[in-house]
Design a protein around this motif. Structure first.
Motif, PDB file in Angstrom:
ATOM      1  N   LEU A   2      57.917  21.831  45.007  1.00  0.00           N
ATOM      2  CA  LEU A   2      59.047  22.495  45.627  1.00  0.00           C
ATOM      3  C   LEU A   2      58.622  23.679  46.479  1.00  0.00           C
ATOM      4  O   LEU A   2      57.728  24.430  46.120  1.00  0.00           O
ATOM      5  N   LYS A   3      59.285  23.846  47.592  1.00  0.00           N
ATOM      6  CA  LYS A   3      59.030  25.012  48.437  1.00  0.00           C
ATOM      7  C   LYS A   3      59.738  26.216  47.811  1.00  0.00           C
ATOM      8  O   LYS A   3      60.892  26.113  47.397  1.00  0.00           O
ATOM      9  N   PRO A   4      59.058  27.375  47.720  1.00  0.00           N
ATOM     10  CA  PRO A   4      59.695  28.555  47.137  1.00  0.00           C
ATOM     11  C   PRO A   4      60.910  28.994  47.953  1.00  0.00           C
ATOM     12  O   PRO A   4      60.909  28.918  49.181  1.00  0.00           O
ATOM     13  N   SER A   5      61.934  29.458  47.258  1.00  0.00           N
ATOM     14  CA  SER A   5      63.127  29.953  47.936  1.00  0.00           C
ATOM     15  C   SER A   5      62.848  31.320  48.554  1.00  0.00           C
ATOM     16  O   SER A   5      61.862  31.986  48.223  1.00  0.00           O
ATOM     17  N   GLU A   6      63.721  31.743  49.435  1.00  0.00           N
ATOM     18  CA  GLU A   6      63.564  33.066  50.057  1.00  0.00           C
ATOM     19  C   GLU A   6      63.658  34.159  48.998  1.00  0.00           C
ATOM     20  O   GLU A   6      62.962  35.164  49.067  1.00  0.00           O
ATOM     21  N   ARG A   9      60.304  34.366  47.302  1.00  0.00           N
ATOM     22  CA  ARG A   9      59.354  35.033  48.204  1.00  0.00           C
ATOM     23  C   ARG A   9      59.583  36.546  48.237  1.00  0.00           C
ATOM     24  O   ARG A   9      58.631  37.324  48.211  1.00  0.00           O
ATOM     25  N   GLY A  47      56.853  26.978  43.934  1.00  0.00           N
ATOM     26  CA  GLY A  47      58.130  26.378  43.584  1.00  0.00           C
ATOM     27  C   GLY A  47      59.113  27.464  43.184  1.00  0.00           C
ATOM     28  O   GLY A  47      59.238  28.480  43.864  1.00  0.00           O
ATOM     29  N   ASN A  86      52.277  20.176  37.999  1.00  0.00           N
ATOM     30  CA  ASN A  86      51.961  20.276  39.421  1.00  0.00           C
ATOM     31  C   ASN A  86      50.492  20.609  39.667  1.00  0.00           C
ATOM     32  O   ASN A  86      50.123  21.067  40.747  1.00  0.00           O
TER      33      ASN A  86
END
Length: 118
Positions: A2-6, A9, A47, A86
């Motif tokens: 999963l791409k980290p959320s803003e 970040r 993630g 992962n």
């Protein structure tokens, strides 16, 4: 993965700019490839989670656990399971150990790095 959320970040940036004393002490010995020539990153978003310290080349995460983690054992286990699924290895140390016996922690990380590099 999963791409980290803003939000994740932003929280990671905040953690890098305002580290706890144990994190600052630990980072002093990890930065600039001082440990086995490994490049570590601190407060790395992965993630939905933020790793305290991560070495992407050997897929190692080092977590420094304060007292709150005694109350979060279940969520920490779920987090570790996600990270392991992962492809990461998670090493956890009590923050007290960083301040009282840092050499033992660094030796454990060195040992793991040597095993992975074989």
């Amino acid at each position: 993965m999963l791409k980290p959320s803003e939000r994740t970040r932003t929280n990671a940036r905040r953690g890098r700019s305002d580290p706890t004393l144990p994190e600052a002490v630990f980072w002093k010995f990890l930065r600039d490839r001082r440990l086995e020539g490994l490049k570590f990153r601190r407060q790395l978003p992965l993630g939905p989670y933020i790793a305290d310290f991560a070495c992407p080349s050997i897929r190692l995460i080092v977590e420094l656990d304060g007292g709150i983690h005694a109350l979060r054992a279940e969520s920490d286990a779920a987090r570790d399971a996600w990270l392991t699924a992962n492809g990461w290895t998670v090493m956890r140390f009590a923050i007290e150990a960083v301040l009282t016996h840092p050499a033992l922690l660094f030796e454990a990380v060195r040992h793991h790095a040597r095993l992975i590099r074989r």
